[in-house]
Design a protein around this motif. Structure first.
Motif, PDB file in Angstrom:
ATOM      1  N   GLN A  35      78.217  45.433 -38.213  1.00 46.73           N
ATOM      2  CA  GLN A  35      77.218  44.420 -37.855  1.00 46.73           C
ATOM      3  C   GLN A  35      77.344  44.029 -36.385  1.00 46.73           C
ATOM      4  N   ASP A  36      78.563  43.951 -35.883  1.00 40.35           N
ATOM      5  CA  ASP A  36      78.761  43.698 -34.446  1.00 40.35           C
ATOM      6  C   ASP A  36      78.082  44.792 -33.631  1.00 40.35           C
ATOM      7  N   LEU A  37      78.255  46.032 -34.047  1.00 38.68           N
ATOM      8  CA  LEU A  37      77.636  47.168 -33.362  1.00 38.68           C
ATOM      9  C   LEU A  37      76.113  47.019 -33.346  1.00 38.68           C
ATOM     10  N   ARG A  38      75.542  46.658 -34.475  1.00 32.78           N
ATOM     11  CA  ARG A  38      74.083  46.504 -34.548  1.00 32.78           C
ATOM     12  C   ARG A  38      73.596  45.332 -33.694  1.00 32.78           C
ATOM     13  N   ALA A  39      74.379  44.253 -33.652  1.00 34.92           N
ATOM     14  CA  ALA A  39      74.006  43.108 -32.813  1.00 34.92           C
ATOM     15  C   ALA A  39      74.025  43.510 -31.337  1.00 34.92           C
ATOM     16  N   LEU A  40      75.004  44.297 -30.936  1.00 34.89           N
ATOM     17  CA  LEU A  40      75.076  44.768 -29.552  1.00 34.89           C
ATOM     18  C   LEU A  40      73.898  45.684 -29.224  1.00 34.89           C
ATOM     19  N   GLN A  41      73.518  46.521 -30.170  1.00 36.58           N
ATOM     20  CA  GLN A  41      72.358  47.387 -29.941  1.00 36.58           C
ATOM     21  C   GLN A  41      71.083  46.567 -29.793  1.00 36.58           C
ATOM     22  N   LEU A  42      70.981  45.473 -30.542  1.00 40.50           N
ATOM     23  CA  LEU A  42      69.842  44.572 -30.373  1.00 40.50           C
ATOM     24  C   LEU A  42      69.852  43.928 -28.997  1.00 40.50           C
ATOM     25  N   LEU A  43      71.011  43.444 -28.580  1.00 43.77           N
ATOM     26  CA  LEU A  43      71.121  42.810 -27.269  1.00 43.77           C
ATOM     27  C   LEU A  43      70.781  43.798 -26.160  1.00 43.77           C
ATOM     28  N   GLU A  44      71.176  45.041 -26.335  1.00 44.28           N
ATOM     29  CA  GLU A  44      70.877  46.051 -25.318  1.00 44.28           C
ATOM     30  C   GLU A  44      69.378  46.212 -25.094  1.00 44.28           C
ATOM     31  N   THR A  45      68.594  46.082 -26.154  1.00 40.27           N
ATOM     32  CA  THR A  45      67.135  46.189 -25.988  1.00 40.27           C
ATOM     33  C   THR A  45      66.581  45.049 -25.156  1.00 40.27           C
ATOM     34  N   MET A  46      67.351  43.988 -25.004  1.00 41.93           N
ATOM     35  CA  MET A  46      66.904  42.812 -24.253  1.00 41.93           C
ATOM     36  C   MET A  46      67.394  42.815 -22.808  1.00 41.93           C
ATOM     37  N   GLU A  64      91.044  35.080 -32.283  1.00 42.93           N
ATOM     38  CA  GLU A  64      90.183  34.115 -31.586  1.00 42.93           C
ATOM     39  C   GLU A  64      89.231  34.829 -30.635  1.00 42.93           C
ATOM     40  N   TRP A  65      89.730  35.824 -29.898  1.00 42.80           N
ATOM     41  CA  TRP A  65      88.854  36.547 -28.975  1.00 42.80           C
ATOM     42  C   TRP A  65      87.771  37.303 -29.734  1.00 42.80           C
ATOM     43  N   MET A  66      88.136  37.922 -30.841  1.00 45.52           N
ATOM     44  CA  MET A  66      87.162  38.690 -31.624  1.00 45.52           C
ATOM     45  C   MET A  66      86.032  37.792 -32.113  1.00 45.52           C
ATOM     46  N   LEU A  67      86.374  36.604 -32.587  1.00 49.70           N
ATOM     47  CA  LEU A  67      85.350  35.664 -33.038  1.00 49.70           C
ATOM     48  C   LEU A  67      84.527  35.140 -31.872  1.00 49.70           C
ATOM     49  N   GLU A  68      85.203  34.878 -30.758  1.00 49.54           N
ATOM     50  CA  GLU A  68      84.518  34.311 -29.597  1.00 49.54           C
ATOM     51  C   GLU A  68      83.536  35.302 -28.984  1.00 49.54           C
ATOM     52  N   VAL A  69      83.912  36.583 -28.924  1.00 49.65           N
ATOM     53  CA  VAL A  69      83.018  37.553 -28.299  1.00 49.65           C
ATOM     54  C   VAL A  69      81.767  37.759 -29.157  1.00 49.65           C
ATOM     55  N   ARG A  70      81.912  37.670 -30.479  1.00 47.03           N
ATOM     56  CA  ARG A  70      80.708  37.779 -31.321  1.00 47.03           C
ATOM     57  C   ARG A  70      79.793  36.572 -31.124  1.00 47.03           C
ATOM     58  N   GLU A  71      80.379  35.400 -30.942  1.00 48.81           N
ATOM     59  CA  GLU A  71      79.547  34.228 -30.658  1.00 48.81           C
ATOM     60  C   GLU A  71      78.816  34.385 -29.326  1.00 48.81           C
ATOM     61  N   ARG A  72      79.507  34.978 -28.337  1.00 48.02           N
ATOM     62  CA  ARG A  72      78.877  35.229 -27.041  1.00 48.02           C
ATOM     63  C   ARG A  72      77.686  36.183 -27.180  1.00 48.02           C
ATOM     64  N   ILE A  73      77.876  37.203 -27.984  1.00 49.83           N
ATOM     65  CA  ILE A  73      76.793  38.155 -28.240  1.00 49.83           C
ATOM     66  C   ILE A  73      75.609  37.440 -28.877  1.00 49.83           C
ATOM     67  N   ASN A  74      75.895  36.621 -29.880  1.00 46.58           N
ATOM     68  CA  ASN A  74      74.823  35.897 -30.567  1.00 46.58           C
ATOM     69  C   ASN A  74      74.071  34.967 -29.627  1.00 46.58           C
ATOM     70  N   VAL A  86      74.984  33.293 -36.954  1.00 50.13           N
ATOM     71  CA  VAL A  86      74.730  34.527 -37.672  1.00 50.13           C
ATOM     72  C   VAL A  86      73.276  34.924 -37.460  1.00 50.13           C
ATOM     73  N   LEU A  87      73.008  36.216 -37.489  1.00 48.36           N
ATOM     74  CA  LEU A  87      71.639  36.701 -37.389  1.00 48.36           C
ATOM     75  C   LEU A  87      71.046  36.882 -38.783  1.00 48.36           C
ATOM     76  N   ARG A  88      69.752  36.816 -38.854  1.00 46.69           N
ATOM     77  CA  ARG A  88      69.098  37.118 -40.128  1.00 46.69           C
ATOM     78  C   ARG A  88      69.311  38.602 -40.460  1.00 46.69           C
ATOM     79  N   GLY A  89      69.431  38.897 -41.740  1.00 43.88           N
ATOM     80  CA  GLY A  89      69.722  40.255 -42.169  1.00 43.88           C
ATOM     81  C   GLY A  89      71.191  40.598 -42.170  1.00 43.88           C
TER      82      GLY A  89
END
Length: 556
Positions: A500-511, A539-549, A34-37
């Motif tokens: 929150q997934d959307l916001r995490a992806l937007q964070l990853l995009e900046t990287m 399972e895929w939904m959970l796994e893809v969020r872990e990949r993003i993290n 999980v990310l902070r915030g």
């Protein structure tokens, strides 16, 4: 404890739906990141072969943050789906479905013999928490203190912080339903208090735009009928002129209080209720006014939307409303509506209404409306279209800028939605879709609609969840009206996880950039992600969020 009693538990993700008559099908959920915030939730399902009362539930962790424990309640669904539903559902039978999240009284639960139930464990990861891996222990205890079971989740908090939400998100806020359900006078002090409670819950879950009833919203109302008056602008009728026109005076005190309350609760955007009736713009909203000492309706179903009387009214109102909006400092975050969901069948009436609104509304205010026909946009009739997620492809191909989307009861084949009988993964997938296609806003009509279809009669949403056999359960509201305030639902929490997934992806995009971020989502898929093509499994939904993290952690 009865020596013959057998008590079992299993740790599950927030995407599981635990039915009373069926053992959970998902595998045990043992670790997550999980990310902070971020808000994070998981469940513990439990069952017993004997009736066990007053089972204590306790969460302990070295993470140093408070965990909220809620009981996942069951509510009836007589109409879980339409007859021609697709196959991406959990069940189709009438019965009890898991949805409301009840506060856990005395921190205890009851295990009913042979039935499954679950508790919802929730924590808000603020910016003060240190990055690291923590064990979260959830223990179940008999009234005598004997430990019946314990589940342990390994939670890794990453150093990165979830960025602020950019998406504009509205779930239509039905002010009148609160007054009706709680049996209180409209805009009484108790009503304002209830409005504040429901606003606070909305904002906490990423709803940052609020439907603002400058006049009683002409939505979901039977032709010739009316909803309770919830009019924020007071109107007085003055004299009549020789040309037959009428002079009006406007008072904005209630609107000013509304804006102040919304801003205090964290609302960022305001959408002013529709200026014409739903499904064609043939009539006007119900508008009441003071004529001398008498208050009466001056516009409504009896009013031709294209007539001079209403045009004269708007010509006097809009400039004054514009001045108030500017004085309140919300001009850059205010939106207007013409009429909801026009179709080709009522193109003419909608166009006349739209032409009038576009002539009167200053050009700095976006005018938004939900629709399915791209021709309305191509002809300039709708300035900012909001297509449904099953009709969005032509709008994407046309390159419509700053595109929004919505869904309602009609979007029940292939695309994301959140009916009771749909898997929670089908609810949550929308976050990835919003990201990939750069969607700027999301609209839904039912935050707290507690009437039957067309607002003919009030309903108890704890007992009737389908607007009286009109919409599949889960379409018309996201929160329940509890005695102490709003009771949240699984669907509200899971949709917030999508945001929150959307916001995490937007964070990853900046990287790593958008192209690589989309590639990470679609890695291993046989088809590119669209609004109708996407993996269906939890399972895929959970796994893809872990990949993003993990990608965020690697590139931080």
């Amino acid at each position: 404890m009865n020596p013959k009693a057998t008590f079992q538990t299993i740790c599950l993700s927030s995407l599981s739906k635990v039915f009373a008559d069926e053992a959970p099908q998902e595998t045990s959920y043992k670790q997550a990141s999980v990310l902070r915030g971020e808000h994070f939730a998981f469940q513990i399902a439990y069952t017993s072969n004997q009736l066990l009362k007053n089972i204590g539930v306790e969460v302990t962790s070295t993470i140093g943050l408070p965990f909220t424990i809620r009981a996942v309640g069951l509510v009836p669904s007589e109409m879980p789906c339409y007859a021609d539903h697709d196959g991406h559902v959990l069940r189709t039978t009438a019965g009890l479905y898991p949805d409301p999240l009840y506060p856990l009284e005395d921190s205890t639960v009851t295990a009913l013999p042979g039935q499954w139930r679950s508790v919802w464990i929730h924590v808000e990861l603020d910016s003060s928490v240190l990055a690291g891996t923590y064990n979260v222990h959830v223990g179940f205890f008999s009234p005598e203190g004997e430990k019946l079971s314990e589940e342990v989740l390994e939670l890794t908090v990453l150093a990165a912080t979830l960025p602020k939400q950019k998406l504009i998100h509205t779930e239509w806020f039905h002010t009148d339903c609160l007054a009706t359900h709680y049996n209180i006078d409209v805009f009484s002090e108790e009503h304002w208090s209830r409005i504040g409670q429901f606003l606070e819950t909305a904002v906490k879950h990423g709803i940052n735009m609020i439907l603002t009833p400058i006049f009683t919203p002409p939505l979901d109302t039977v032709v010739g009928g009316e909803r309770p008056t919830v009019q924020l602008i007071d109107v007085s009728v003055g004299g009549s002129h020789i040309d037959g026109s009428t002079t009006y005076a406007f008072e904005f005190t209630k609107l000013e209080r509304w804006v102040a309350l919304c801003q205090d609760k964290g609302v960022e955007y305001f959408e002013f209720s529709h200026l014409f009736t739903q499904w064609g713009a043939k009539h006007t909203p119900k508008i009441v006014a003071s004529i001398g000492d008498v208050e009466q309706r001056i516009f409504g179903w009896e009013t031709d939307a294209t007539g001079e009387a209403y045009a004269n009214f708007l010509e006097q109102l809009i400039p004054e409303l514009d001045r108030v909006i500017r004085r309140l400092g919300i001009a850059s975050c205010s939106y207007f509506h013409v009429s909801d969901e026009p179709t080709e069948a009522n193109l003419d009436t909608y166009k006349k209404a739209s032409d009038l609104v576009q002539r009167l509304i200053p050009s700095n205010y976006p005018i938004i409306d939900a629709l399915t026909e791209i021709s309305f946009y191509e002809q300039g009739i709708v300035q900012k279209p909001i297509p449904s997620n099953d009709h969005i492809e032509p709008f994407l191909k046309a390159g419509v800028p700053d595109l929004w989307t919505y869904y309602c009861c009609v979007q029940y084949k292939e695309v994301s939605n959140r009916f009771f009988n749909m898997p929670s993964a089908r609810n949550r997938i929308i976050g990835l879709q919003l990201y990939k296609f750069g969607i700027q806003g999301f609209l839904h009509w039912g935050y707290n609609f507690y009437y039957s279809q067309y607002s003919i009669k009030p309903l108890d949403p704890f007992k009737v969840t389908d607007a009286l056999h009109a919409f599949p359960s889960g379409d018309s509201f996201l929160v329940y009206p509890g005695e102490a305030g709003p009771i949240e639902s699984i669907r509200l929490e899971v949709f917030h996880e999508a945001l929150q997934d959307l916001r995490a992806l937007q964070l990853l995009e900046t990287m790593i950039g958008k192209e690589r971020t989309v590639a990470l989502i679609e890695d291993g898929l046989s088809e590119p992600l669209t609004f109708s093509e996407y993996p269906r499994s939890t399972e895929w939904m959970l796994e893809v969020r872990e990949r993003i993290n993990q990608a965020i952690a690697t590139n931080s």
